[in-house]
Design an enzyme around this catalytic site. Structure first.
Site, mmCIF file in Angstrom:
data_model
loop_
_atom_site.group_PDB
_atom_site.id
_atom_site.type_symbol
_atom_site.label_atom_id
_atom_site.label_comp_id
_atom_site.label_asym_id
_atom_site.label_seq_id
_atom_site.Cartn_x
_atom_site.Cartn_y
_atom_site.Cartn_z
ATOM 1 C CB SER A 144 50.667 74.442 90.676
ATOM 2 O OG SER A 144 50.021 75.634 90.390
ATOM 3 C CG HIS A 165 52.649 78.649 93.632
ATOM 4 N ND1 HIS A 165 51.964 77.957 94.601
ATOM 5 C CD2 HIS A 165 51.997 78.405 92.478
ATOM 6 C CE1 HIS A 165 50.954 77.315 94.041
ATOM 7 N NE2 HIS A 165 50.959 77.566 92.757
ATOM 8 C CD GLU A 177 52.763 78.047 98.491
ATOM 9 O OE1 GLU A 177 52.297 77.451 99.465
ATOM 10 O OE2 GLU A 177 52.856 77.510 97.358
ATOM 11 C CG ASN A 215 48.729 73.560 95.330
ATOM 12 O OD1 ASN A 215 47.599 73.874 95.701
ATOM 13 N ND2 ASN A 215 49.281 74.089 94.259
HETATM 14 N N1 LIG Z 1 45.345 78.079 87.364
HETATM 15 C C1 LIG Z 1 45.727 78.088 88.635
HETATM 16 O O1 LIG Z 1 44.926 78.057 89.570
HETATM 17 C C2 LIG Z 1 47.203 78.183 88.956
HETATM 18 C C3 LIG Z 1 47.596 78.655 90.215
HETATM 19 C C4 LIG Z 1 48.961 78.804 90.489
HETATM 20 C C5 LIG Z 1 49.897 78.447 89.537
HETATM 21 N N2 LIG Z 1 49.488 77.965 88.327
HETATM 22 C C6 LIG Z 1 50.535 77.626 87.334
HETATM 23 O O2 LIG Z 1 50.652 78.716 86.424
HETATM 24 C C7 LIG Z 1 51.005 78.229 85.133
HETATM 25 C C8 LIG Z 1 49.978 78.713 84.116
HETATM 26 O O3 LIG Z 1 48.700 78.302 84.509
HETATM 27 P P1 LIG Z 1 47.377 78.984 83.897
HETATM 28 O O4 LIG Z 1 46.242 78.452 84.700
HETATM 29 O O5 LIG Z 1 47.565 80.456 83.769
HETATM 30 O O6 LIG Z 1 47.351 78.334 82.440
HETATM 31 P P2 LIG Z 1 46.592 78.865 81.136
HETATM 32 O O7 LIG Z 1 46.400 77.679 80.282
HETATM 33 O O8 LIG Z 1 45.428 79.731 81.493
HETATM 34 O O9 LIG Z 1 47.684 79.832 80.451
HETATM 35 C C9 LIG Z 1 48.902 79.391 79.907
HETATM 36 C C10 LIG Z 1 49.273 80.339 78.769
HETATM 37 O O10 LIG Z 1 50.608 80.064 78.352
HETATM 38 C C11 LIG Z 1 50.672 80.182 76.943
HETATM 39 N N3 LIG Z 1 51.855 79.449 76.496
HETATM 40 C C12 LIG Z 1 52.025 78.114 76.451
HETATM 41 N N4 LIG Z 1 53.280 77.842 76.014
HETATM 42 C C13 LIG Z 1 53.876 79.038 75.766
HETATM 43 C C14 LIG Z 1 55.163 79.414 75.312
HETATM 44 N N5 LIG Z 1 56.103 78.518 75.002
HETATM 45 N N6 LIG Z 1 55.430 80.743 75.192
HETATM 46 C C15 LIG Z 1 54.501 81.668 75.506
HETATM 47 N N7 LIG Z 1 53.275 81.363 75.953
HETATM 48 C C16 LIG Z 1 52.966 80.055 76.081
HETATM 49 C C17 LIG Z 1 49.339 79.622 76.456
HETATM 50 O O11 LIG Z 1 49.044 80.069 75.145
HETATM 51 C C18 LIG Z 1 48.376 80.163 77.510
HETATM 52 O O12 LIG Z 1 47.846 81.427 77.138
HETATM 53 C C19 LIG Z 1 51.110 76.694 85.261
HETATM 54 O O13 LIG Z 1 52.450 76.346 85.513
HETATM 55 C C20 LIG Z 1 50.248 76.399 86.487
HETATM 56 O O14 LIG Z 1 50.646 75.232 87.158
HETATM 57 C C21 LIG Z 1 48.169 77.845 88.011
#
Ligand SMILES: NC(=O)c1ccc[n+]([C@@H]2O[C@H](COP(=O)([O-])OP(=O)(O)OC[C@H]3O[C@@H](n4cnc5c(N)ncnc54)[C@H](O)[C@@H]3O)[C@@H](O)[C@H]2O)c1
Length: 309
Positions: A144, A165, A177, A215
């Site tokens: 993000s 994204h 995006e 964002n």
């Molecule tokens: N939550 C949102 O609203 C949102 C929106 C768009 C983008 N994002 C981006 O998406 C990404 C994930 O966000 P999220 O909200 O799903 O997070 P989350 O914490 O729900 O999920 C992340 C997952 O990744 C796993 N993980 C961590 N390191 C790992 C590795 N080395 N190998 C395999 N799995 C691994 C964790 O165990 C966890 O299950 C981030 O980069 C975030 O910025 C989030």
């Protein structure tokens, strides 16, 4: 856990691999975003391998996908429960899981990363998998707030690296995006745009600048709402009502902040403030820092700007 390898379907030009048609997707990270992306990709006929660090997490991811699919199916096949069941089973058959990312990248067309928002961790992952993934595989991050170029430079496939994204919740939100860095090839970019369309989303093209489009506008807006309140210009409730009824926004900025997570907003702001310390749009907020220090992250912790039961 099992994973499938799949036939690679590619379109070749005379000299190089071009316009990869994405059929098999490996998603690293089975959290909120990764599971949502897996659901949508599997629902649109892709085979998906979902990777996370433990089988327990992956079980939870699949359970979440199943529950979400059942809700979709209930609407889609209102009077046909058998068809609904068949739909859910069929989509779930397209998803396999793995805790072994090195094996999971074999034979994949797209490696999509949705792990923790930490540059070093993302770079380590991509740098390692770059040596193991097939040459044609496109790498993409769902970050993000981090720079796609900073992540991509951990690999040797700068032309086959872009940003995709998605928005939360992925099955509901139409926008994607698609980010082109200065080294992303047009073929890679076109493949990612096309992939987003096949998922039923509407892609927009973005440059690799902090926050891309949504964002970059939304986070400074949220911060300015907090500062407005800190300066005593309005209560949280009044500012939320004003933006809903006056600007037609579905949520006010404080409600939205609590939904997104105040820790996430602070993390993004701190990162941008470090890059551009003189930009007043990226200036920190005492109130936000205080709430985060107290563990009040919003809905997910039961309290943020507002209290939740
Ligand atoms: N939550 C949102 O609203 C949102 C929106 C768009 C983008 N994002 C981006 O998406 C990404 C994930 O966000 P999220 O909200 O799903 O997070 P989350 O914490 O729900 O999920 C992340 C997952 O990744 C796993 N993980 C961590 N390191 C790992 C590795 N080395 N190998 C395999 N799995 C691994 C964790 O165990 C966890 O299950 C981030 O980069 C975030 O910025 C989030």
């Amino acid at each position: 856990m099992a994973f499938f390898t799949h036939q690679v379907r590619r379109a070749f030009s005379s000299s190089a691999v071009r316009n990869v048609v994405i059929k098999h997707v490996t998603i690293i990270g089975g959290g909120q975003m990764g599971a949502g992306i897996a659901q949508v990709a599997a629902s649109t006929g892709h085979t998906v391998t979902l990777v996370d660090t433990s089988d327990d997490i992956l079980k939870k991811s699949i359970k979440g996908i199943e529950g979400s699919l059942k809700r979709v199916a209930k609407k889609k096949f209102a009077d046909k429960p058998e068809a609904a069941e068949e739909f859910v089973l069929k989509v779930l058959q397209n998803v396999s899981t793995s805790t072994d990312d090195a094996s999971a990248v074999q034979g994949t067309d797209l490696l999509l990363e949705a792990i923790v928002e930490n540059l070093k961790v993302k770079r380590d992952l991509f740098g390692r998998l770059d040596k193991l993934a097939p040459k044609h595989t496109i790498f993409a991050s769902n970050t993000s707030s981090l720079s796609i170029s900073d992540i991509a430079s951990s690999t040797t496939r700068l032309d086959r690296f872009g940003g995709v994204h998605f928005f939360n919740p992925v099955p509901m939100m139409k926008l994607v995006e698609v980010i082109k860095t200065s080294t992303t090839s047009q073929e890679t970019f076109d493949s990612l745009l096309n992939f987003s369309k096949v998922l039923g989303k509407t892609p927009v093209s973005c440059k690799d600048t902090p926050g891309f489009i949504v964002n970059r506008l939304l986070v400074p807006y949220s911060m300015e709402a907090i500062r407005l309140h800190e300066r005593g210009h309005g209560s949280k409730e009044d500012i939320d009502i004003a933006m809903k009824l006056g600007a037609g926004y579905p949520m006010g900025p404080f409600e939205l902040g609590d939904y997104v997570g105040l820790d996430t907003i602070k993390f993004i702001m701190d990162g941008w403030h470090a890059i551009e310390p003189d930009n007043p749009l990226f200036a920190p907020s005492e109130l936000l820092n205080k709430l985060v220090a107290e563990g009040k992250f919003g809905k997910k912790t039961g309290e943020g700007f507002y209290k939740y039961k």
